[in-house]
Design an enzyme around this catalytic site. Structure first.
Site, PDB file in Angstrom:
ATOM      1  N   LYS A 194       5.467  -2.480  -2.995  1.00 24.63           N
ATOM      2  CA  LYS A 194       4.502  -2.506  -1.901  1.00 24.63           C
ATOM      3  C   LYS A 194       5.243  -2.681  -0.585  1.00 24.63           C
ATOM      4  O   LYS A 194       5.946  -3.662  -0.375  1.00 24.63           O
ATOM      5  CB  LYS A 194       3.515  -3.664  -2.114  1.00 24.63           C
ATOM      6  CG  LYS A 194       2.527  -3.810  -0.970  1.00 24.63           C
ATOM      7  CD  LYS A 194       1.439  -4.812  -1.258  1.00 24.63           C
ATOM      8  CE  LYS A 194       0.534  -4.973  -0.055  1.00 24.63           C
ATOM      9  NZ  LYS A 194      -0.556  -5.904  -0.296  1.00 24.63           N
ATOM     10  N   LYS A 247       2.672   1.567  -3.455  1.00 19.08           N
ATOM     11  CA  LYS A 247       1.677   1.529  -2.389  1.00 19.08           C
ATOM     12  C   LYS A 247       2.350   1.410  -1.042  1.00 19.08           C
ATOM     13  O   LYS A 247       3.252   0.600  -0.922  1.00 19.08           O
ATOM     14  CB  LYS A 247       0.790   0.306  -2.643  1.00 19.08           C
ATOM     15  CG  LYS A 247      -0.244   0.026  -1.606  1.00 19.08           C
ATOM     16  CD  LYS A 247      -0.906  -1.289  -1.905  1.00 19.08           C
ATOM     17  CE  LYS A 247      -1.776  -1.628  -0.723  1.00 19.08           C
ATOM     18  NZ  LYS A 247      -2.052  -3.005  -0.596  1.00 19.08           N
TER      19      LYS A 247
HETATM   20  C1  PBG Z   1      -3.824  -7.745   0.077  1.00 16.11           C
HETATM   21  C2  PBG Z   1      -3.960  -6.276   0.083  1.00 16.11           C
HETATM   22  C3  PBG Z   1      -3.828  -5.381   1.140  1.00 16.11           C
HETATM   23  C4  PBG Z   1      -4.158  -4.125   0.625  1.00 16.11           C
HETATM   24  C5  PBG Z   1      -4.429  -4.290  -0.707  1.00 16.11           C
HETATM   25  N1  PBG Z   1      -4.298  -5.613  -1.036  1.00 16.11           N
HETATM   26  C6  PBG Z   1      -3.519  -5.611   2.556  1.00 16.11           C
HETATM   27  C7  PBG Z   1      -2.192  -6.031   2.976  1.00 16.11           C
HETATM   28  O1  PBG Z   1      -1.284  -6.265   2.178  1.00 16.11           O
HETATM   29  O2  PBG Z   1      -2.029  -6.199   4.175  1.00 16.11           O
HETATM   30  C8  PBG Z   1      -4.222  -2.852   1.417  1.00 16.11           C
HETATM   31  C9  PBG Z   1      -5.175  -1.826   0.907  1.00 16.11           C
HETATM   32  C10 PBG Z   1      -5.474  -0.741   1.859  1.00 16.11           C
HETATM   33  O3  PBG Z   1      -4.931  -0.657   2.974  1.00 16.11           O
HETATM   34  O4  PBG Z   1      -6.318   0.087   1.493  1.00 16.11           O
HETATM   35  N2  PBG Z   1      -2.573  -8.232   0.354  1.00 16.11           N
END
Ligand code: PBG
Length: 327
Positions: A194, A247
């Protein structure tokens, strides 16, 4: 011209094109991300994500049934609590928003498969993905709270948990606590690869979870790095992750392919809020053909090697697959 090999021979008609197609998709691999919040009668559109809503629990079952009818078998639940605090206690509260949503959803629409996002940024007053020690997120204390959060989700009915915080060791901590409590068969899908990404912007508006100071770069990955993503994926598999997620999707398809080659567990990719917002905005201006763009983006994710696709376009994609426009 004297040519034996003519690639165009296999592109001459639709039946043939479909016969030789290399990437085939199925609705059962789609996961739809869904925001739940406190209150009643609320179906509030997210300003930067037209067509996506935050649902209160009384309205939720209607949306879930609609998804089930469309053939989208799984959802990923995100909670927006009424109050936030320093330690994100709403994340692991017995009557937290996700816990309540799960009980209701399991009772009223039991056929869907319920995955929960396990993180603290929606629940902390400072918007970071864990508890703070000074200006930094305390890794090990956060892992303990994430494990508690995951356990409370599973106790409330979650079929799978998906930690998205990027703390070190959280998959192992969650696995251990679930096992200790008898949930040996509940899978963990790790947001392992991520990246710290501007593509999450609209989500943070949706979840009201932008960090109050600083950014997430001390825990999410630097987008210049690729081998580091393999390190993250391998570590999480060692700690017991059953599925590895990459992601965002679109700008990181190289990682989908690399991770798929490096691990033997299923690979998921998440087309995040910013990807959705860009497509929607351009479509609303009439600048692109939304349906064709959505199909191309989906095919590219599967072609790169993902077996599972998380997308805000899941319902539309299910329909496109039914109608044979993609598949
Ligand atoms: C929680 C989380 C996030 C997303 C999924 N889980 C936000 C982040 O990490 O800032 C993003 C999902 C999206 O942008 O559709 N940490």
């Amino acid at each position: 011209m004297d040519m034996v090999k003519r690639p165009r021979r296999l592109r001459g008609n639709e039946t043939l094109r479909k016969m030789v197609r290399e990437t085939r998709m199925d609705k059962s691999s789609l996961i739809y991300p869904l925001f739940v919040q406190e209150g009643e009668g609320i179906r509030e559109e997210i300003p930067s994500m037209p067509g996506q809503y935050r649902y209160s629990l009384d309205i939720l079952p209607e949306k879930l049934s609609q998804l089930a009818d469309a053939g989208v078998g799984s959802v990923m639940l995100f909670g927006i609590p009424a109050v936030k605090d320093e330690v994100g206690s709403g994340a692991y509260a017995e009557d937290g928003i996700v816990q309540k949503a799960l009980r209701k959803a399991k009772a009223e629409v039991p056929d869907l498969y319920y995955i929960t996002d396990v993180c603290m940024c929606e629940y902390t007053s400072h918007g970071h993905c864990g508890v703070l020690c000074g200006q930094d997120v305390d890794n090990d204390k956060t892992c303990a709270l994430l494990a508690r959060t995951a356990l409370s989700h599973v106790q409330a009915g979650a079929d799978m948990v998906a930690p998205s915080d990027m703390m070190d060791g959280r998959v192992g901590a969650i696995r251990a606590l679930l096992d200790e409590n008898g949930y040996r068969n509940t899978p963990i899908m790790s947001y392992a690869v991520k990246y710290a990404s501007a593509f999450y912007g609209p989500f943070r508006e949706a979840a009201d979870s932008a960090p109050a100071f600083g950014d997430r770069r001390s825990y999410q990955m630097d987008f210049h790095n690729s081998r580091e993503g393999i390190k993250e994926a391998l570590l999480d598999v060692e700690e017991g992750a059953d599925i590895i997620m990459v992601k965002p999707a679109m700008s990181f398809l190289d990682m989908v392919t690399k991770v798929r080659d490096a691990v033997s567990v299923p690979v998921a990719a998440y087309s995040v809020s910013g990807e959705y917002a860009m497509v929607k905005a351009a479509a609303m201006k009439g600048w692109i053909d939304e349906e064709r763009i959505v199909c191309e983006m989906a095919a590219s994710v599967y072609r790169a090697g993902a077996q599972i696709y998380l997308t805000y376009y899941a319902e539309e994609l299910a329909r496109f697959m039914d109608e044979g426009r993609i598949g």
